[in-house]
Design an enzyme around this catalytic site. Sequence first.
Site, PDB file in Angstrom:
ATOM      1  N   HIS A 227      20.417  -1.541 -39.289  1.00  0.00           N
ATOM      2  CA  HIS A 227      19.860  -1.148 -37.945  1.00  0.00           C
ATOM      3  C   HIS A 227      18.877   0.060 -38.372  1.00  0.00           C
ATOM      4  CE1 HIS A 227      21.380   1.147 -33.975  1.00  0.00           C
ATOM      5  NE2 HIS A 227      20.455   1.989 -34.631  1.00  0.00           N
ATOM      6  N   GLU A 231      14.820  -0.293 -37.089  1.00  0.00           N
ATOM      7  CA  GLU A 231      14.263   0.717 -36.256  1.00  0.00           C
ATOM      8  C   GLU A 231      12.897   1.339 -36.933  1.00  0.00           C
ATOM      9  OE1 GLU A 231      15.149   1.799 -33.255  1.00  0.00           O
ATOM     10  OE2 GLU A 231      13.488   3.185 -33.387  1.00  0.00           O
ATOM     11  N   LYS A 234      10.022  -1.380 -36.850  1.00  0.00           N
ATOM     12  CA  LYS A 234       9.506  -1.189 -35.390  1.00  0.00           C
ATOM     13  C   LYS A 234       8.424  -0.055 -35.373  1.00  0.00           C
ATOM     14  CE  LYS A 234      13.206  -1.199 -32.821  1.00  0.00           C
ATOM     15  NZ  LYS A 234      14.140  -1.279 -31.855  1.00  0.00           N
ATOM     16  N   ASN A 235       8.829   1.195 -35.891  1.00  0.00           N
ATOM     17  CA  ASN A 235       7.892   2.144 -35.541  1.00  0.00           C
ATOM     18  C   ASN A 235       6.694   2.283 -36.257  1.00  0.00           C
ATOM     19  OD1 ASN A 235      10.136   3.157 -33.965  1.00  0.00           O
ATOM     20  ND2 ASN A 235      10.813   4.716 -35.486  1.00  0.00           N
TER      21      ASN A 235
HETATM   22  O1  LIG Z   1      12.606   4.080 -29.759  1.00  0.00           O
HETATM   23  C1  LIG Z   1      11.425   4.092 -29.524  1.00  0.00           C
HETATM   24  O2  LIG Z   1      11.311   4.148 -28.222  1.00  0.00           O
HETATM   25  C2  LIG Z   1      10.314   4.417 -30.402  1.00  0.00           C
HETATM   26  C3  LIG Z   1      10.053   5.933 -30.566  1.00  0.00           C
HETATM   27  C4  LIG Z   1       9.324   6.192 -31.590  1.00  0.00           C
HETATM   28  O3  LIG Z   1       7.720   5.934 -31.295  1.00  0.00           O
HETATM   29  C5  LIG Z   1       6.892   5.979 -32.343  1.00  0.00           C
HETATM   30  C6  LIG Z   1       6.627   5.163 -33.196  1.00  0.00           C
HETATM   31  F1  LIG Z   1       7.099   3.785 -33.048  1.00  0.00           F
HETATM   32  C7  LIG Z   1       5.461   5.313 -34.038  1.00  0.00           C
HETATM   33  C8  LIG Z   1       5.153   6.627 -34.340  1.00  0.00           C
HETATM   34  C9  LIG Z   1       3.931   6.827 -35.313  1.00  0.00           C
HETATM   35  C10 LIG Z   1       2.723   7.372 -35.121  1.00  0.00           C
HETATM   36  C11 LIG Z   1       1.864   7.609 -33.983  1.00  0.00           C
HETATM   37  O4  LIG Z   1       2.402   7.130 -33.091  1.00  0.00           O
HETATM   38  N1  LIG Z   1       0.773   8.118 -34.088  1.00  0.00           N
HETATM   39  C12 LIG Z   1      -0.113   8.493 -33.317  1.00  0.00           C
HETATM   40  C13 LIG Z   1       0.114   9.708 -32.657  1.00  0.00           C
HETATM   41  C14 LIG Z   1      -0.988  10.635 -32.618  1.00  0.00           C
HETATM   42  C15 LIG Z   1      -0.694  11.960 -32.028  1.00  0.00           C
HETATM   43  C16 LIG Z   1       0.657  12.247 -31.438  1.00  0.00           C
HETATM   44  C17 LIG Z   1       0.649  13.869 -30.788  1.00  0.00           C
HETATM   45  O5  LIG Z   1      -0.216  14.671 -30.868  1.00  0.00           O
HETATM   46  O6  LIG Z   1       1.893  13.645 -30.397  1.00  0.00           O
HETATM   47  C18 LIG Z   1       1.683  11.422 -31.685  1.00  0.00           C
HETATM   48  C19 LIG Z   1       1.448  10.318 -32.094  1.00  0.00           C
HETATM   49  N2  LIG Z   1       2.218   7.622 -36.428  1.00  0.00           N
HETATM   50  O7  LIG Z   1       3.507   7.280 -37.303  1.00  0.00           O
HETATM   51  C20 LIG Z   1       4.335   6.924 -36.632  1.00  0.00           C
HETATM   52  C21 LIG Z   1       5.761   6.562 -37.393  1.00  0.00           C
HETATM   53  C22 LIG Z   1       6.733   6.974 -36.907  1.00  0.00           C
HETATM   54  C23 LIG Z   1       7.995   6.679 -37.486  1.00  0.00           C
HETATM   55 CL1  LIG Z   1       9.449   7.367 -37.101  1.00  0.00          CL
HETATM   56  C24 LIG Z   1       8.024   5.944 -38.788  1.00  0.00           C
HETATM   57  O8  LIG Z   1       9.023   5.436 -39.326  1.00  0.00           O
HETATM   58  C25 LIG Z   1       6.932   5.258 -39.044  1.00  0.00           C
HETATM   59  C26 LIG Z   1       5.530   5.412 -38.437  1.00  0.00           C
HETATM   60  O9  LIG Z   1       4.525   5.010 -38.820  1.00  0.00           O
HETATM   61  C27 LIG Z   1       5.440   7.404 -33.213  1.00  0.00           C
HETATM   62  C28 LIG Z   1       6.258   7.148 -32.251  1.00  0.00           C
HETATM   63  F2  LIG Z   1       6.620   8.120 -31.430  1.00  0.00           F
END
Ligand SMILES: O=C(O)CCCOc1c(F)cc(-c2c(C(=O)NCc3ccc(C(=O)O)cc3)noc2-c2cc(Cl)c(O)cc2O)cc1F
Length: 367
Positions: A227, A231, A234-235
């Site tokens: 699990h 997760e 996927k992220n």
């Molecule tokens: O369960 C679900 O629905 C998925 C819920 C979650 O969905 C996300 C997701 F998969 C991946 C990311 C993410 C980003 C991104 O997205 N970077 C771009 C951005 C740039 C600016 C900002 C900002 O300014 O806020 C935010 C993100 N970068 O690294 C990660 C990242 C996060 C985690 Cl927990 C991980 O184990 C590995 C990763 O590489 C963020 C998520 F949120």
Amino acid sequence: MLDFYSQFNPSPLSIKQFLDFGMNACERKSFVFLRKELPVRLANIMKEIALLPDSLLRTQSVGLVSNWYAKSFEEVLQFERSEPTQSNLEKFCSTLIHIRDRHADVVQTMAHGIIEMKEAQNIEPGMETSIQYFLDRFYMSRISIRMLINQHTILFGELPQQTHQQHVGCIEIDFDPKVVVRDAYENARYLCDQNYLGSPEIEIIEHNEMEKGQPIKIVYVPSHLYHILFELFKNSMRAVMETHQESDSIPPIKVRIVNGKEDVSVKISDCGGGIPRSQVDQLFKYMYSTAPHPSKSDVHTVPLAGYGYGLPISRLYARYFHGDISLLSCEGFGTDAVIYLKRLSDEANELLPIFNKTSSRFYKASV
Ligand SMILES: O=C(O)CCCOc1c(F)cc(-c2c(C(=O)NCc3ccc(C(=O)O)cc3)noc2-c2cc(Cl)c(O)cc2O)cc1F
């Protein structure tokens, strides 16, 4: 009866205790233990549900979940004084299976309750904290109750006990984490290919400092680790694909499995661009699920993003046996997610929420 059972504290079991009991399992002893312990764990969390802010407690979804708990509590209580005859043991087992099925959709239903509450009224500041506190305890309690039910129904249920001696209930003794790393990666990759028409490769490296050169083996619940890994993969895949749409070379996801004295650590490193430090904590929040809520897409295109509950609940699975998850993001480059699992099964104790004056005072204070 709720007050009677909620005055007892749940008794945490360690993986070692699950193993020792499961090795020469006695159905009667398990029955006598569970017909008390399950009502104690159910009553403890039902008392907390009753303390929720009205705006959440009154939603249809929380009402539904609350009824499921009340019904299940009553059903287990029917065995309070019954003799451990063969027929009662069989009835008890099928009751547990029935209860487990009734509660299958609790996570989605609670998520819907939060959405209903957000739509009904704006959120007061203290509310988010108390809901975060409640849901962490509520889902941890649910993980622990399903663990007890699974152990009993696998050890004593109809299914023929799996011959390979590796399993004791849902615990695997000589468990190679690489197997479940590959499993979770392949399944996340399948979704990634569907969403992005491509996916990052994986590289797995092992460091066994304790038994040099030996493969790393742990005693754990494979489905819990699955699990968590599913997760995190996927992220990572989502971040990597979102930041490498144009470029034709996709950087691989690197997994490092390390066997230490205290922990077995599984680090997942990606070059997905990372997230700003200010946003990392949001990822563990139930209220700010980042992902758009999945449309009712047809079943085979399961969205890569769920209800945004994957990470907080994955952290609970890691913490359940006193492990943890840490997120270390370097904004502009990528993210490392580290899963820590207790290596020694007698130190891997259940981490159970206990309903008492302190916890109920928390609710009064923060509302
Ligand atoms: O369960 C679900 O629905 C998925 C819920 C979650 O969905 C996300 C997701 F998969 C991946 C990311 C993410 C980003 C991104 O997205 N970077 C771009 C951005 C740039 C600016 C900002 C900002 O300014 O806020 C935010 C993100 N970068 O690294 C990660 C990242 C996060 C985690 Cl927990 C991980 O184990 C590995 C990763 O590489 C963020 C998520 F949120």
